[in-house]
Design an enzyme around this catalytic site. Sequence first.
Site, mmCIF file in Angstrom:
data_model
loop_
_atom_site.group_PDB
_atom_site.id
_atom_site.type_symbol
_atom_site.label_atom_id
_atom_site.label_comp_id
_atom_site.label_asym_id
_atom_site.label_seq_id
_atom_site.Cartn_x
_atom_site.Cartn_y
_atom_site.Cartn_z
ATOM 1 N N LYS A 1 0.838 -1.206 0.000
ATOM 2 C CA LYS A 1 0.000 0.000 0.000
ATOM 3 C C LYS A 1 0.864 1.245 0.000
ATOM 4 C CE LYS A 1 -4.382 -1.654 1.473
ATOM 5 N NZ LYS A 1 -4.992 -2.309 2.595
ATOM 6 N N LYS B 1 -10.001 -3.531 -3.285
ATOM 7 C CA LYS B 1 -10.738 -2.268 -3.211
ATOM 8 C C LYS B 1 -9.811 -1.107 -3.514
ATOM 9 C CE LYS B 1 -12.982 -3.866 0.970
ATOM 10 N NZ LYS B 1 -13.410 -3.672 2.315
ATOM 11 N N LYS C 1 -4.315 -9.351 -7.091
ATOM 12 C CA LYS C 1 -5.532 -9.772 -6.379
ATOM 13 C C LYS C 1 -6.672 -8.770 -6.624
ATOM 14 C CE LYS C 1 -4.964 -7.422 -2.038
ATOM 15 N NZ LYS C 1 -4.903 -7.331 -0.638
HETATM 16 P P1 TYM Z 1 -10.617 -5.867 4.254
HETATM 17 O O1 TYM Z 1 -11.936 -5.211 4.345
HETATM 18 O O2 TYM Z 1 -9.547 -5.227 3.465
HETATM 19 O O3 TYM Z 1 -10.789 -7.319 3.704
HETATM 20 C C1 TYM Z 1 -11.784 -8.143 4.253
HETATM 21 C C2 TYM Z 1 -11.451 -9.612 4.019
HETATM 22 O O4 TYM Z 1 -11.433 -9.890 2.625
HETATM 23 C C3 TYM Z 1 -10.264 -10.635 2.325
HETATM 24 N N1 TYM Z 1 -9.878 -10.351 0.933
HETATM 25 C C4 TYM Z 1 -9.717 -11.292 0.005
HETATM 26 N N2 TYM Z 1 -9.832 -12.632 0.049
HETATM 27 C C5 TYM Z 1 -9.611 -13.308 -1.094
HETATM 28 N N3 TYM Z 1 -9.278 -12.710 -2.275
HETATM 29 C C6 TYM Z 1 -9.142 -11.366 -2.364
HETATM 30 N N4 TYM Z 1 -8.824 -10.786 -3.519
HETATM 31 C C7 TYM Z 1 -9.366 -10.595 -1.188
HETATM 32 N N5 TYM Z 1 -9.309 -9.260 -0.927
HETATM 33 C C8 TYM Z 1 -9.629 -9.138 0.391
HETATM 34 C C9 TYM Z 1 -9.228 -10.146 3.318
HETATM 35 O O5 TYM Z 1 -8.192 -11.085 3.466
HETATM 36 C C10 TYM Z 1 -10.078 -9.993 4.567
HETATM 37 O O6 TYM Z 1 -10.193 -11.214 5.249
HETATM 38 N N6 TYM Z 1 -7.556 -6.325 8.013
HETATM 39 C C11 TYM Z 1 -8.839 -6.880 7.624
HETATM 40 C C12 TYM Z 1 -9.961 -6.324 8.461
HETATM 41 C C13 TYM Z 1 -9.792 -6.629 9.915
HETATM 42 C C14 TYM Z 1 -9.844 -7.914 10.516
HETATM 43 C C15 TYM Z 1 -9.586 -7.678 11.914
HETATM 44 C C16 TYM Z 1 -10.048 -9.194 10.040
HETATM 45 C C17 TYM Z 1 -9.546 -5.723 10.878
HETATM 46 N N7 TYM Z 1 -9.417 -6.358 12.094
HETATM 47 C C18 TYM Z 1 -9.554 -8.737 12.811
HETATM 48 C C19 TYM Z 1 -10.010 -10.250 10.946
HETATM 49 C C20 TYM Z 1 -9.752 -10.016 12.312
HETATM 50 C C21 TYM Z 1 -9.031 -6.628 6.128
HETATM 51 O O7 TYM Z 1 -8.199 -6.942 5.367
HETATM 52 O O8 TYM Z 1 -10.166 -6.042 5.750
#
Ligand code: TYM
Length: 343
Positions: free
Chosen positions: A119, A212, A209
Amino acid sequence: MNKETILTGIRSNDTPHLGNYLGAIQPMIQSAIKYSKTHCINMFVPDLHSFTTPTEYDSLFDRTLQNIKLYVACGLPIEHENVNIYRQSYVPAHSEMAWILGCFTGFGEANRMVEFKDKSSQLGDDRVSVGLFNYPILMASDILLYDAKWIPVGEDQRQHLELTRTLAQRLNNQFGEIFTVPNDTKSQQKFIDRDSSLRIMSLKHPDKKMSKSINDPAGTILLNDIPSDAAKKVMAATTDSVGVINLDWENQPGISNLLCISALLSEKPIEEVAKAMTGKTNYGELKSIVAGQVEEFLTNLQTKMKNLDDSKILGHLEAGEKSMNIIANKKLLQIQKAIGLRK
Ligand code: TYM
């Protein structure tokens, strides 16, 4: 006996996409349905994490509500007493725990996080916030406050989960058994019936990947896309010039991505879906199958979301926040005492 906790969160700064759904929401909700009698299910909105990209109240509120509605439309049984929904910033212990954990995290250790490197390289030094750097430490706090053992996440969050395990072990070694150490990646995958951590790739750039944060509208299926538009994106997906369908991530990432999406949406093993298509030379046939599945999935999901009652959801959210504050404050006090901040 204390119940084990299954926990995950989806940020709300943008509309979630199919990668978020298949990587985290789908396995979380399948687990919630399977284990809600025996486990605590914490599915929250990490609004402080969302805030690494500053926003304004109405839009964050609306997106947060949409996320919770999405969880419910996907099948999260929010009426169940073991199921908790909440916003991270409404449980202030998350931030305080993150500060404490940050004091036990090496700079170099945090600096090795690949997500941060990715990022920050996109943004350039001046626009990279310390918030973004601290992101995985706040994530560790989200998990450790609730002694969560099972964390359904996509592949990109695996390293953050490893850091969480390291921090829990480090503090336990120093101060006694305060935190539950989340299970390792292999056990996590087994728990959600998957062979490996999931990374859904962009439809346009199958070497990247689905995300967003990159501007890739043709490669990303948003969960609020018009279903027929989403189907068109699948039909226009980048494939390859091999000319024969194979599950081969290295040489045919676009085709393998489509097979993977198809398997997960139909809840079938990928080997079975791949076997039925292997050797066929008509890529259009595979695209049509996946396009139909995506269109049907989005149509059903969006219809369910429209029929949900906002005030009922907000009621559950507030009740969840009330009970989560009690649990989180208890854990926070435990660590505050251990490290010398409280008597
Ligand atoms: P976020 O909102 O960026 O992503 C949410 C979840 O989506 C998964 N993800 C994917 N999985 C497969 N293929 C993809 N292309 C892809 N893009 C995103 C991410 O791995 C995630 O599981 N940091 C977390 C949010 C968070 C969280 C936590 C999760 C904050 N605190 C505690 C678990 C436990 C995240 O990436 O959000």
